[in-house]
Design a protein around this motif. Structure first.
Motif, short mmCIF file in Angstrom:
data_model
loop_
_atom_site.label_atom_id
_atom_site.label_comp_id
_atom_site.label_asym_id
_atom_site.label_seq_id
_atom_site.Cartn_x
_atom_site.Cartn_y
_atom_site.Cartn_z
N TRP A 32 -43.05 -39.55 -1.37
CA TRP A 32 -43.82 -40.59 -0.69
C TRP A 32 -43.59 -40.53 0.81
O TRP A 32 -42.46 -40.38 1.27
CB TRP A 32 -43.39 -41.96 -1.22
CG TRP A 32 -44.12 -43.09 -0.61
CD1 TRP A 32 -45.41 -43.45 -0.83
CD2 TRP A 32 -43.61 -44.04 0.32
NE1 TRP A 32 -45.73 -44.54 -0.11
CE2 TRP A 32 -44.63 -44.94 0.61
CE3 TRP A 32 -42.37 -44.21 0.94
CZ2 TRP A 32 -44.47 -45.98 1.50
CZ3 TRP A 32 -42.21 -45.27 1.81
CH2 TRP A 32 -43.26 -46.14 2.09
N GLY A 33 -44.64 -40.71 1.57
CA GLY A 33 -44.53 -40.76 3.02
C GLY A 33 -44.05 -39.46 3.61
O GLY A 33 -44.84 -38.58 3.93
N VAL A 34 -42.78 -39.34 3.75
CA VAL A 34 -42.19 -38.10 4.24
C VAL A 34 -41.69 -37.31 3.04
O VAL A 34 -41.49 -37.85 1.98
CB VAL A 34 -41.04 -38.40 5.24
CG1 VAL A 34 -41.58 -38.91 6.55
CG2 VAL A 34 -40.04 -39.36 4.65
N CYS A 35 -41.46 -36.08 3.22
CA CYS A 35 -41.17 -35.19 2.09
C CYS A 35 -39.85 -35.48 1.38
O CYS A 35 -39.68 -35.12 0.23
CB CYS A 35 -41.15 -33.74 2.57
SG CYS A 35 -42.75 -33.21 3.18
N TRP A 36 -38.92 -36.12 2.02
CA TRP A 36 -37.60 -36.27 1.41
C TRP A 36 -37.46 -37.53 0.55
O TRP A 36 -36.44 -37.72 -0.09
CB TRP A 36 -36.51 -36.23 2.46
CG TRP A 36 -36.67 -37.23 3.57
CD1 TRP A 36 -37.33 -37.05 4.73
CD2 TRP A 36 -36.13 -38.54 3.60
NE1 TRP A 36 -37.26 -38.18 5.49
CE2 TRP A 36 -36.53 -39.11 4.82
CE3 TRP A 36 -35.37 -39.30 2.72
CZ2 TRP A 36 -36.19 -40.41 5.18
CZ3 TRP A 36 -35.03 -40.60 3.08
CH2 TRP A 36 -35.43 -41.13 4.30
N ILE A 37 -38.45 -38.42 0.52
CA ILE A 37 -38.34 -39.63 -0.32
C ILE A 37 -38.98 -39.34 -1.67
O ILE A 37 -40.20 -39.27 -1.81
CB ILE A 37 -39.03 -40.83 0.35
CG1 ILE A 37 -38.37 -41.15 1.68
CG2 ILE A 37 -38.94 -42.05 -0.57
CD1 ILE A 37 -39.02 -42.29 2.43
N HIS A 38 -38.13 -39.16 -2.67
CA HIS A 38 -38.57 -38.87 -4.03
C HIS A 38 -39.19 -40.14 -4.62
O HIS A 38 -38.61 -41.22 -4.56
CB HIS A 38 -37.38 -38.39 -4.86
CG HIS A 38 -37.77 -37.81 -6.16
ND1 HIS A 38 -37.68 -38.51 -7.33
CD2 HIS A 38 -38.24 -36.58 -6.48
CE1 HIS A 38 -38.08 -37.75 -8.32
NE2 HIS A 38 -38.43 -36.57 -7.82
N PHE A 39 -40.38 -40.03 -5.20
CA PHE A 39 -41.12 -41.20 -5.68
C PHE A 39 -40.38 -41.90 -6.82
O PHE A 39 -40.31 -43.12 -6.84
CB PHE A 39 -42.53 -40.78 -6.11
CG PHE A 39 -43.52 -41.87 -5.94
CD1 PHE A 39 -43.74 -42.81 -6.93
CD2 PHE A 39 -44.24 -41.98 -4.76
CE1 PHE A 39 -44.66 -43.81 -6.76
CE2 PHE A 39 -45.16 -42.98 -4.57
CZ PHE A 39 -45.37 -43.90 -5.58
N GLU A 40 -39.84 -41.14 -7.77
CA GLU A 40 -39.11 -41.75 -8.89
C GLU A 40 -37.87 -42.48 -8.38
O GLU A 40 -37.56 -43.58 -8.83
CB GLU A 40 -38.71 -40.68 -9.91
CG GLU A 40 -39.83 -40.23 -10.79
CD GLU A 40 -39.37 -39.19 -11.80
OE1 GLU A 40 -38.38 -38.49 -11.52
OE2 GLU A 40 -40.00 -39.10 -12.86
N ALA A 41 -37.15 -41.87 -7.44
CA ALA A 41 -35.96 -42.51 -6.89
C ALA A 41 -36.32 -43.78 -6.15
O ALA A 41 -35.60 -44.79 -6.21
CB ALA A 41 -35.23 -41.54 -5.97
N LEU A 42 -37.45 -43.75 -5.45
CA LEU A 42 -37.91 -44.94 -4.74
C LEU A 42 -38.22 -46.07 -5.71
O LEU A 42 -37.83 -47.22 -5.48
CB LEU A 42 -39.15 -44.59 -3.90
CG LEU A 42 -39.76 -45.73 -3.10
CD1 LEU A 42 -38.81 -46.15 -1.99
CD2 LEU A 42 -41.10 -45.31 -2.52
N ILE A 43 -38.88 -45.75 -6.80
CA ILE A 43 -39.20 -46.78 -7.81
C ILE A 43 -37.92 -47.34 -8.42
O ILE A 43 -37.77 -48.55 -8.59
CB ILE A 43 -40.13 -46.18 -8.89
CG1 ILE A 43 -41.50 -45.88 -8.28
CG2 ILE A 43 -40.27 -47.13 -10.06
CD1 ILE A 43 -42.42 -45.11 -9.20
N ILE A 44 -36.98 -46.46 -8.73
CA ILE A 44 -35.71 -46.91 -9.31
C ILE A 44 -34.95 -47.78 -8.32
O ILE A 44 -34.41 -48.83 -8.68
CB ILE A 44 -34.88 -45.71 -9.78
CG1 ILE A 44 -35.56 -45.03 -10.97
CG2 ILE A 44 -33.46 -46.14 -10.14
CD1 ILE A 44 -34.94 -43.71 -11.36
N ALA A 45 -34.91 -47.37 -7.05
CA ALA A 45 -34.19 -48.14 -6.03
C ALA A 45 -34.82 -49.52 -5.84
O ALA A 45 -34.12 -50.54 -5.75
CB ALA A 45 -34.18 -47.38 -4.71
N ILE A 46 -36.15 -49.57 -5.81
CA ILE A 46 -36.84 -50.86 -5.67
C ILE A 46 -36.56 -51.74 -6.88
O ILE A 46 -36.32 -52.94 -6.75
CB ILE A 46 -38.35 -50.65 -5.44
CG1 ILE A 46 -38.58 -50.07 -4.05
CG2 ILE A 46 -39.11 -51.95 -5.60
CD1 ILE A 46 -40.02 -49.68 -3.78
#
Length: 127
Positions: A32-46
């Motif tokens: 997401w957004g920039v290349c280093w933000i993994h989408f699954e990790a972002l969902i889990i973190a949120i």
């Protein structure tokens, strides 16, 4: 921007859907957004942050309810303590009143002002 690692392309993020559809890019390969933000990790973190917020709100609500229940019982104890003090003060007042009455009766007896006294000196009354 939605970066997809399978075909190394940057796609405009599909704003109509929250999660990108799998037809564009699989969720495990999406960034997401920039290349280093993994989408699954972002969902889990949120999800973890939202869960922590919900748990903390629930704990605060339970704590506040417990405090209210506890504070309701405290005034009862406080009222009992005040009632005991009030009763002690009333008894002390009655005791002082009784002592004053005895002193006044002694003085009245001494000067013959007490009606049922055996004092030979009594107040002269005109009849």
């Amino acid at each position: 921007c939605l970066w997809c690692y399978t075909n190394n392309t940057c796609i405009d993020y599909p704003v109509r859907s929250i999660l990108p559809p799998s037809s564009l890019c699989s969720l495990s390969d999406a960034r997401w957004g920039v290349c280093w933000i993994h989408f699954e990790a972002l969902i889990i973190a949120i999800a973890v942050v939202a869960g922590l917020i919900l748990v903390s709100v629930a704990v605060c609500c339970c704590y506040c309810c417990y405090c209210r229940r506890h504070s309701r019982s405290t005034p009862d104890e406080e009222e009992e303590r005040l009632a005991r003090k009030r009763e002690e003060r009333r008894l002390q007042s009655l005791q002082r009143k009784h002592e004053r009455k005895l002193k006044h009766d002694e003085i009245r007896k001494k000067y013959g002002l007490l009606q049922d006294s055996d004092n030979p000196y009594s107040r002269f009354e005109n009849e």
